[in-house]
Design a protein around this motif. Structure first.
Motif, mmCIF file in Angstrom:
data_model
loop_
_atom_site.group_PDB
_atom_site.id
_atom_site.type_symbol
_atom_site.label_atom_id
_atom_site.label_comp_id
_atom_site.label_asym_id
_atom_site.label_seq_id
_atom_site.Cartn_x
_atom_site.Cartn_y
_atom_site.Cartn_z
ATOM 1 N N ASP A 5 -7.500 -0.914 9.079
ATOM 2 C CA ASP A 5 -8.667 -0.067 8.818
ATOM 3 C C ASP A 5 -8.580 0.718 7.516
ATOM 4 O OD1 ASP A 5 -6.614 1.519 9.682
ATOM 5 O OD2 ASP A 5 -7.854 2.838 10.903
ATOM 6 N N ASP A 6 -7.501 0.561 6.756
ATOM 7 C CA ASP A 6 -7.354 1.295 5.509
ATOM 8 C C ASP A 6 -7.701 0.419 4.305
ATOM 9 O OD1 ASP A 6 -6.553 3.617 6.840
ATOM 10 O OD2 ASP A 6 -4.500 2.884 6.987
ATOM 11 N N LEU A 7 -7.740 1.022 3.146
ATOM 12 C CA LEU A 7 -8.261 0.334 1.967
ATOM 13 C C LEU A 7 -7.239 0.286 0.838
ATOM 14 C CD1 LEU A 7 -11.741 2.122 1.872
ATOM 15 C CD2 LEU A 7 -11.247 -0.129 2.843
ATOM 16 N N LEU A 8 -7.042 -0.907 0.290
ATOM 17 C CA LEU A 8 -6.274 -1.052 -0.943
ATOM 18 C C LEU A 8 -7.242 -0.989 -2.117
ATOM 19 C CD1 LEU A 8 -3.822 -3.972 -0.056
ATOM 20 C CD2 LEU A 8 -3.277 -1.546 -0.221
ATOM 21 N N LYS A 9 -6.877 -0.261 -3.156
ATOM 22 C CA LYS A 9 -7.726 -0.170 -4.350
ATOM 23 C C LYS A 9 -7.525 -1.412 -5.227
ATOM 24 C CE LYS A 9 -7.404 4.910 -4.423
ATOM 25 N NZ LYS A 9 -8.804 5.247 -4.144
ATOM 26 N N GLU A 10 -8.419 -1.601 -6.166
ATOM 27 C CA GLU A 10 -8.365 -2.790 -7.031
ATOM 28 C C GLU A 10 -7.106 -2.825 -7.902
ATOM 29 O OE1 GLU A 10 -11.956 -2.966 -9.280
ATOM 30 O OE2 GLU A 10 -13.207 -3.487 -7.554
ATOM 31 N N ASN A 11 -6.493 -1.659 -8.129
ATOM 32 C CA ASN A 11 -5.329 -1.612 -9.013
ATOM 33 C C ASN A 11 -4.013 -1.900 -8.300
ATOM 34 O OD1 ASN A 11 -5.235 0.731 -7.489
ATOM 35 N ND2 ASN A 11 -4.572 2.046 -9.176
ATOM 36 N N LEU A 85 0.991 2.073 4.687
ATOM 37 C CA LEU A 85 -0.053 1.710 3.727
ATOM 38 C C LEU A 85 0.490 1.627 2.302
ATOM 39 C CD1 LEU A 85 -3.018 1.203 3.054
ATOM 40 C CD2 LEU A 85 -3.361 3.673 2.986
ATOM 41 N N ALA A 86 0.256 0.487 1.665
ATOM 42 C CA ALA A 86 0.638 0.244 0.271
ATOM 43 C C ALA A 86 2.148 0.278 0.058
ATOM 44 C CB ALA A 86 -0.054 1.226 -0.668
ATOM 45 N N VAL A 87 2.913 -0.013 1.106
ATOM 46 C CA VAL A 87 4.364 -0.121 0.976
ATOM 47 C C VAL A 87 4.742 -1.590 1.122
ATOM 48 C CG1 VAL A 87 6.603 0.609 1.862
ATOM 49 C CG2 VAL A 87 4.655 2.159 2.003
ATOM 50 N N VAL A 88 5.525 -2.089 0.173
ATOM 51 C CA VAL A 88 5.970 -3.487 0.191
ATOM 52 C C VAL A 88 7.466 -3.497 0.450
ATOM 53 C CG1 VAL A 88 6.141 -5.635 -1.119
ATOM 54 C CG2 VAL A 88 4.143 -4.153 -1.409
ATOM 55 N N ILE A 89 7.874 -4.222 1.487
ATOM 56 C CA ILE A 89 9.242 -4.136 1.993
ATOM 57 C C ILE A 89 9.932 -5.502 1.953
ATOM 58 C CG2 ILE A 89 10.645 -3.384 3.962
ATOM 59 C CD1 ILE A 89 8.070 -2.020 5.041
ATOM 60 N N ASN A 90 11.201 -5.494 1.603
ATOM 61 C CA ASN A 90 12.017 -6.699 1.692
ATOM 62 C C ASN A 90 12.129 -7.088 3.168
ATOM 63 O OD1 ASN A 90 14.562 -8.182 2.254
ATOM 64 N ND2 ASN A 90 14.884 -8.010 0.043
ATOM 65 N N ARG A 91 11.558 -8.225 3.527
ATOM 66 C CA ARG A 91 11.448 -8.608 4.933
ATOM 67 C C ARG A 91 12.809 -8.766 5.601
ATOM 68 N NH1 ARG A 91 11.424 -12.851 8.401
ATOM 69 N NH2 ARG A 91 9.815 -12.823 10.033
ATOM 70 N N GLU A 92 13.751 -9.406 4.912
ATOM 71 C CA GLU A 92 15.066 -9.646 5.513
ATOM 72 C C GLU A 92 15.770 -8.333 5.853
ATOM 73 O OE1 GLU A 92 13.887 -11.322 2.919
ATOM 74 O OE2 GLU A 92 13.602 -13.233 3.969
ATOM 75 N N LYS A 93 15.671 -7.365 4.957
ATOM 76 C CA LYS A 93 16.328 -6.076 5.214
ATOM 77 C C LYS A 93 15.629 -5.319 6.328
ATOM 78 C CE LYS A 93 19.015 -5.198 1.125
ATOM 79 N NZ LYS A 93 19.533 -4.168 0.213
ATOM 80 N N ALA A 94 14.308 -5.471 6.429
ATOM 81 C CA ALA A 94 13.573 -4.824 7.520
ATOM 82 C C ALA A 94 13.969 -5.420 8.864
ATOM 83 C CB ALA A 94 12.073 -4.967 7.293
ATOM 84 N N VAL A 95 14.137 -6.727 8.893
ATOM 85 C CA VAL A 95 14.527 -7.416 10.125
ATOM 86 C C VAL A 95 15.935 -6.998 10.560
ATOM 87 C CG1 VAL A 95 15.089 -9.672 11.129
ATOM 88 C CG2 VAL A 95 13.005 -9.393 9.775
ATOM 89 N N ARG A 136 -10.576 8.095 11.009
ATOM 90 C CA ARG A 136 -11.747 7.852 11.843
ATOM 91 C C ARG A 136 -11.499 8.417 13.238
ATOM 92 N NH1 ARG A 136 -13.420 1.546 10.528
ATOM 93 N NH2 ARG A 136 -14.611 1.961 8.630
ATOM 94 N N GLU A 137 -12.538 8.423 14.043
ATOM 95 C CA GLU A 137 -12.414 8.870 15.427
ATOM 96 C C GLU A 137 -11.800 7.726 16.228
ATOM 97 O OE1 GLU A 137 -12.369 11.705 18.220
ATOM 98 O OE2 GLU A 137 -13.013 11.931 16.142
ATOM 99 N N ASN A 138 -10.465 7.757 16.363
ATOM 100 C CA ASN A 138 -9.775 6.669 17.054
ATOM 101 C C ASN A 138 -8.642 7.230 17.912
ATOM 102 O OD1 ASN A 138 -7.801 7.332 15.178
ATOM 103 N ND2 ASN A 138 -8.290 5.623 13.826
#
Length: 218
Positions: A5-11, A85-95, A136-138
């Motif tokens: 439900d969140d938004l990434l900007k064009e940049n 939001l807007a965080v890019v993580i090394n998948r192997e290290k996250a696992v 939002r109301e969630n």
């Protein structure tokens, strides 16, 4: 990881591509807030609270113009991340860290950042704004969820103090931080006036608690 439900900007793509060559395992950026709640769903406003909050936000926005290092002490004090939001993580290290633990709902992200920093070191937040966190109301706005945020934050901080030697000395401040969180979350999200009314007495009490917390971590 993309929120539904969140938004990434064009940049976002350009900002990320400019950093990828730095060979980091995690990339994080500043995010703004987009409050889409209808007026009746928002907490009641108060002139004094709005003025002080505006001053605080202005000071914080100055800090956000620079690259910020988030270590375990800063994360213990306050979860500065808007979820993932807007965080890019090394998948192997996250696992290797077993990813996100759903038993920590609704602060599974806070718990994950804690595990990451303890295992791999500080996370750096880049000064550029690349996304909008949409309110939002969630589920998050329900009083029982707000209460659970407060309790789980309290639980996680106790675990940090017990597991990280350098953080043992902050164990005595956990209850103070819980008092701050109780007022912060309810002032920001709850429209239930029976919890924390935004009157002058409560607002002054809230800012005194915030000041005490800030001084304790200087």
């Amino acid at each position: 990881i993309l929120h539904d439900d969140d938004l990434l900007k064009e940049n976002f793509g350009i900002a990320l591509s400019n950093l990828v060559s730095s060979n980091s395992d995690i990339y994080a950026f500043n995010t703004s807030v987009l409050d889409e709640r209808i007026s009746s769903s928002k907490p009641k406003s108060h002139a004094f609270y709005s003025i002080v909050k505006h001053i605080y936000t202005s000071v914080r926005s100055f800090k956000h113009k620079f690259r910020r290092e988030i270590d375990i002490k800063k994360l213990f004090y306050l979860n500065v991340f808007m979820g993932t939001l807007a965080v890019v993580i090394n998948r192997e290290k996250a696992v290797l860290l077993d990813g996100f633990d759903e038993s920590y709902y609704p602060i599974a992200d806070y718990h994950f950042w804690t595990k990451w920093i303890i295992a791999y070191g500080p996370i750096y937040i880049e000064p550029i704004f690349v996304a909008s966190y949409r309110i939002r109301e969630n589920e998050t706005m329900k009083q029982e969820t707000i209460d659970l945020f407060i309790e789980k934050d309290y639980q996680l901080r106790k675990e940090i103090c017990n597991s990280v030697i350098s953080m043992n000395k902050y164990n005595k401040l956990i209850k103070l931080l819980k008092s701050r969180d109780s007022m912060l979350f309810n002032f920001s999200w709850s429209n239930n006036e029976n919890i924390y009314k935004k009157n002058l007495v409560n607002i002054i009490r809230y800012f005194i608690i915030r000041l005490r917390c800030a001084i304790s971590f200087i």
